[in-house]
Design an enzyme around this catalytic site. Structure first.
Site, PDB file in Angstrom:
ATOM      1  N   SER A 154       0.889  -1.317   0.052  1.00  0.00           N
ATOM      2  CA  SER A 154      -0.051  -0.090   0.243  1.00  0.00           C
ATOM      3  C   SER A 154       0.947   1.296  -0.136  1.00  0.00           C
ATOM      4  O   SER A 154       1.923   1.588  -0.796  1.00  0.00           O
ATOM      5  CB  SER A 154      -1.098  -0.014   1.279  1.00  0.00           C
ATOM      6  OG  SER A 154      -1.961   0.996   1.074  1.00  0.00           O
ATOM      7  N   ASP A 184      -5.661  -3.698  -2.502  1.00  0.00           N
ATOM      8  CA  ASP A 184      -4.836  -3.168  -1.500  1.00  0.00           C
ATOM      9  C   ASP A 184      -4.087  -4.543  -0.976  1.00  0.00           C
ATOM     10  O   ASP A 184      -4.810  -5.276  -0.103  1.00  0.00           O
ATOM     11  CB  ASP A 184      -5.375  -2.364  -0.426  1.00  0.00           C
ATOM     12  CG  ASP A 184      -4.336  -1.757   0.663  1.00  0.00           C
ATOM     13  OD1 ASP A 184      -3.614  -2.662   1.067  1.00  0.00           O
ATOM     14  OD2 ASP A 184      -4.067  -0.602   0.455  1.00  0.00           O
TER      15      ASP A 184
END
Length: 270
Positions: free
Chosen positions: A38, A153
């Site tokens: 991320s 993610d």
């Protein structure tokens, strides 16, 4: 002195990674390999491309909620509530010419495949495609369709990417940066207090439970695949959705890394 570095996810808390990288750079600690999940993936690519100052400028420019919203771009669509068009433009402007193969340091970022549930390590091809995938927060940004996968993610499967860092490290020690290790402070940051009769709201309960889930997932992941050194940065007093605290977070990253420098140097020299 060289190490491999695994940068964990944490949304707005990720500005702290800039401080970590700056402090390592100042101390002359070389990075043999770099991985990120991320926002950690964004920091990893910015550093390995020699463009960390661009990320730092972006972090400092996000000084108000209005400026953050301008970058994120509200746009209700199936699968997301933010368009991220301004971020996409920034990535294309500053990183659009880069591939993983062109980076000066071996680098990889992590995404989750929503179809298979697999962890996907992205380490070749255009870096912008990989960044879009690793930061695609579920329900916030659109997932990325890539090679028959639906990529989201990477924090859902590998909050701190120690495993790919280890495989790329060439025997060097792995230092992991954990942004999710301070749940009690985070609980208070979103409104769950220690009072006997706390003022609970739907949002505070959901955010606290999400923070607890991420904290526990990160702990389980690190216990299963432990690094040689874990730095759990004291950032829990800042909400993960707050992107306006760059100055404070960069300072925290630098300070925590400086305090751990004797141990980092011992590992790096081994």
């Amino acid at each position: 002195m060289t190490i491999a570095l695994a940068l964990g996810g944490g949304a707005g808390l990720g500005w702290a990674h800039i401080g970590v990288l700056r402090e390592l750079e100042a101390a002359g600690v070389g990075i043999k390999a770099l991985t990120g999940t991320s926002i950690g993936g964004v920091a990893a690519i910015a550093f390995s491309s020699g463009r960390l100052e661009i990320l730092e400028e972006l972090a400092h420019s996000a000084s108000s909620v209005r400026s953050v919203v301008r970058y994120l771009g509200l746009n209700w669509r199936p699968g997301s509530v933010l368009s991220g068009k301004a971020i996409a433009k920034l990535l294309d402007t500053h990183l659009g010419d880069l591939t993983f193969e062109s980076l000066s340091i071996p680098t990889a970022v992590v995404a989750a495949d929503l179809l298979s549930g697999d962890t996907v390590i992205l380490d070749h091809g255009p870096v912008t495609d990989a960044i879009h995938a690793t930061i695609a927060l579920p329900g916030i940004f659109q997932p990325v369709l890539h090679d028959g996968r639906i990529l989201s993610d990477g924090g859902a499967v590998m909050p701190v990417p120690v495993v790919p860092a280890r495989s790329m490290a060439g025997g060097r020690p792995v230092v992991a940066i954990n942004l999710q290790g301070d749940y009690k402070a985070r609980r208070k940051a979103v409104g769950i207090s220690d009072a006997e009769n706390p003022r609970l709201t739907t949002l505070s309960v959901v955010r606290s439970a999400t923070g607890l889930m991420l904290s526990q997932l990160t702990r389980l992941s690190l216990d299963r695949d432990p690094p040689d050194l874990e730095l759990a940065l004291p950032v829990g007093h800042i909400d993960t959705s707050n992107f306006t605290r760059a100055e404070d977070l960069i300072a925290i990253g630098r300070r925590a890394t400086a305090e751990a420098m004797p141990e980092i140097e011992r590992l790096a020299q081994a």
